[in-house]
Design a protein around this motif. Structure first.
Motif, PDB file in Angstrom:
ATOM      1  N   ARG A 100       2.086 -12.498   0.183  1.00  0.00           N
ATOM      2  CA  ARG A 100       2.486 -11.149  -0.223  1.00  0.00           C
ATOM      3  C   ARG A 100       1.335 -10.539  -1.008  1.00  0.00           C
ATOM      4  O   ARG A 100       0.888 -11.099  -2.006  1.00  0.00           O
ATOM      5  N   VAL A 102       0.021  -7.439  -3.257  1.00  0.00           N
ATOM      6  CA  VAL A 102       0.568  -6.407  -4.131  1.00  0.00           C
ATOM      7  C   VAL A 102      -0.587  -5.622  -4.743  1.00  0.00           C
ATOM      8  O   VAL A 102      -1.440  -6.181  -5.444  1.00  0.00           O
ATOM      9  N   THR A 107       3.118  -2.891  -1.195  1.00  0.00           N
ATOM     10  CA  THR A 107       3.311  -4.330  -1.044  1.00  0.00           C
ATOM     11  C   THR A 107       3.269  -4.645   0.438  1.00  0.00           C
ATOM     12  O   THR A 107       3.946  -3.996   1.244  1.00  0.00           O
ATOM     13  N   ASP A 109       3.680  -7.752   3.185  1.00  0.00           N
ATOM     14  CA  ASP A 109       4.036  -9.126   3.510  1.00  0.00           C
ATOM     15  C   ASP A 109       3.265  -9.550   4.752  1.00  0.00           C
ATOM     16  O   ASP A 109       3.331  -8.889   5.796  1.00  0.00           O
ATOM     17  N   LEU A 192      -6.202  -3.874   1.273  1.00  0.00           N
ATOM     18  CA  LEU A 192      -5.141  -4.618   1.940  1.00  0.00           C
ATOM     19  C   LEU A 192      -5.707  -5.576   2.984  1.00  0.00           C
ATOM     20  O   LEU A 192      -5.253  -6.718   3.116  1.00  0.00           O
ATOM     21  N   LEU A 333       1.204 -15.158  -3.643  1.00  0.00           N
ATOM     22  CA  LEU A 333       1.060 -13.784  -4.110  1.00  0.00           C
ATOM     23  C   LEU A 333      -0.411 -13.469  -4.354  1.00  0.00           C
ATOM     24  O   LEU A 333      -1.135 -14.253  -4.978  1.00  0.00           O
ATOM     25  N   TRP A 335      -2.372 -10.409  -6.038  1.00  0.00           N
ATOM     26  CA  TRP A 335      -2.142  -9.216  -6.850  1.00  0.00           C
ATOM     27  C   TRP A 335      -3.461  -8.623  -7.314  1.00  0.00           C
ATOM     28  O   TRP A 335      -4.340  -9.347  -7.796  1.00  0.00           O
ATOM     29  N   ASP A 339      -6.805  -0.504  -6.401  1.00  0.00           N
ATOM     30  CA  ASP A 339      -6.713  -0.467  -4.944  1.00  0.00           C
ATOM     31  C   ASP A 339      -8.080  -0.229  -4.301  1.00  0.00           C
ATOM     32  O   ASP A 339      -8.186   0.355  -3.223  1.00  0.00           O
ATOM     33  N   LEU A 432       3.753  -9.425 -12.875  1.00  0.00           N
ATOM     34  CA  LEU A 432       4.149  -9.623 -11.482  1.00  0.00           C
ATOM     35  C   LEU A 432       5.481 -10.349 -11.350  1.00  0.00           C
ATOM     36  O   LEU A 432       6.304 -10.005 -10.488  1.00  0.00           O
TER      37      LEU A 432
END
Length: 515
Positions: A100, A102, A107, A109, A192, A333, A335, A339, A432
């Motif tokens: 995942r 974040v 978010t 997956d 991402l 995860l 995180w 961005d 988180l």
């Protein structure tokens, strides 16, 4: 034993007992070679070993998840060729969300399926949809080409590469940033797409498209965790080595790989003893292998110069956590506070971003393997919180690493930075995951040590070396003829067969493998 005495001779000596070294030694052993594995630490397995705390928790040092472990997967193919099919169990993580990601406002997956991955990325970044399609066409195609290069029957001539491996030819040696630019992707989309780049420890302007494609394709073929932890891999391989006459020696530090007239003659140990062998395989640190063990004088001048210029990929730090409650987390995860992943890496390399504050990777052993009681008591949690750190030693108050003899554990600067890092990682984790500190039953931090060969959790090494030169294109193998009357070659049989052939063939003097 005196410094002039010589031990028994061997067909091959493997320096270091990481998984790469153990696999190599096992294949050599089953091929009838007399093999010695020399490990400077007290435990075999490298980053696959575990450590125990409070008689209740068992922490994995480096195995967080494995890819491509299905029936025709590459790792089972390699290990099945050693007779370990029934010895190891791979527990599949959720194929709809094994990772995942974040970032602010989004978010993602990660599924074990290219089409679903594409759909989710397009939904997360609709303005980048066309660029995402172009990017994934290249990465998925290149990942398939790289895997086919491993399992196919024979090498392709260079003249046929454009036909059989077009993406490898066009993009394999170019950087991820170049592909991002070609696709016109926004910082958000780049973040991402490259969120799992810490798996190989390099920024998009350093990592090749081939590297990124290989790692991404590896996990999209399914993410798994070895039941019982990473130690099960090493334990199985050691059984094979010993069953076929091989030997493991711990606390045996190799100080020199003997080279005479351009050929390896064996190794010398710190106690002055020697192990003669015509073949030496090093699973140790690349730069130390080349410059310290082999010696620059025994290398081609150009290779020696490139090796001196080699830099470690970015170092990791890990915080091992146990709680008295089950936080019911299964997926890994990833995180990020921001961005813009390229800005993050730029700040990290420049030292303007502190480790632990802007990025976190969390791996939940108790969620991946809930049938092994050693991991934690019922109702408790066992997990790792990891982060990338700036390169170099300065922030830790030292000038060199423990492998060079520097003492650091009682250094006040080191202790202060370690405490800061631990708090920063816990702060990020609580953003988180919610409150954790009130439920802690064990907390332990492993700080980076860029040149350390330590196998203990006191030192976490970076994931790769960078030499500044881009790797050449993959050797692409020609698929087996459809008209062939020989048995069909599955990925498992092809990979295991080729590994056996390689192990049984005479190796060039001075050859070594990387972990």
């Amino acid at each position: 034993m005196t410094s002039t005495e010589t031990t028994d001779s061997w067909d091959a000596v493997v320096v270091g007992s990481g998984i790469g070294g153990l696999v190599c030694a096992a294949y050599l052993a089953v091929s009838g070679k007399r093999v010695l594995v020399a490990e400077q630490g007290g435990v075999a397995g490298g980053n696959s070993h575990v450590f125990r705390r409070r008689r209740a928790y068992e922490f994995d040092v480096g195995v967080h998840y494995l890819g491509d472990c299905g029936p025709d997967g590459l790792l089972p193919a390699v290990l099945d060729g050693l007779g370990l099919r029934e010895r190891l169990t791979y527990r599949e993580m959720n194929p709809d969300a094994f990772d995942r990601v974040v970032i602010p406002g989004a978010t993602l997956d990660m599924p074990a399926d290219w089409a679903t991955y594409r759909k989710r990325l397009r939904e997360a970044c609709p303005d980048d949809a066309a660029g995402i399609d172009t990017f994934l066409d290249v990465v998925a195609g290149l990942g398939t080409e790289r895997r086919d290069a491993i399992v196919a029957a024979e090498d392709l001539p260079m003249s046929e590469l454009p036909q059989h491996a077009p993406q490898s030819v066009a993009w394999g040696r170019r950087t991820l940033t170049e592909l991002f630019d070609h696709c016109g992707l926004s910082p958000r989309a780049r973040t991402l797409l490259a969120a799992q780049s810490p798996n190989y420890g390099m920024a998009p302007d350093e990592a090749t498209v081939a590297l990124h494609a290989t790692v991404t394709d590896h996990y999209i073929r399914g993410a798994y965790y070895p039941q019982g932890g990473g130690q099960m891999l090493a334990a199985g391989l050691l059984e094979v080595i010993r069953a076929h006459g091989g030997t493991l020696r711990t606390y045996s530090r190799v100080t020199r790989i003997a080279v005479e007239e351009g050929r390896t003659r064996g190794v010398e140990f710190a106690d002055g003893s020697r192990a003669p062998a015509p073949v030496v395989v090093s699973n140790a640190d690349y730069r130390r292998t080349m410059l310290d063990l082999v010696g620059a004088q025994n290398l081609p001048r150009r290779l020696a110069a490139k090796t001196r210029d080699a830099r470690m990929a970015l170092p990791w730090a890990a915080v091992y956590v146990a709680l008295d409650r089950d936080i019911e987390q299964h997926a890994n995860l990833w995180w990020y506070r921001g961005d813009d992943i390229e800005r993050f890496y730029t700040g990290l390399r420049a030292g303007t971003v502190e480790g632990g504050s802007d990025f976190l990777f969390a791996s939940f052993a108790s969620g991946k393997d809930d049938v092994t009681p050693r991991i934690c008591p019922p109702g408790h949690s066992n997990f790792q919180l990891m982060t990338l750190c700036p390169p170099g030693f300065e922030q830790w108050g030292v000038s060199t690493g423990p492998a060079d003899g520097e003492k650091y554990r009682r250094n006040p600067v080191y202790q202060k930075e370690k405490a800061r890092l631990t708090d920063a990682v816990l702060d990020a984790a609580e953003e988180l995951l919610g409150p954790l500190r009130g439920h802690l039953t064990h907390l332990e931090t492993a700080t980076p040590s860029p040149t350390s060969a330590s196998r203990s959790p006191a030192a976490v090494r970076p994931s790769a070396w960078r030499t500044g030169a881009r790797p050449g294109p993959a050797r692409i193998r020609r698929p087996a003829s459809r008209a062939s009357t020989s048995p069909a070659r599955t990925p498992a049989t092809a990979t295991a067969s080729r590994a056996r052939r390689s192990a049984a063939s005479p190796a060039r003097a001075g050859s070594w493998t990387a972990a």
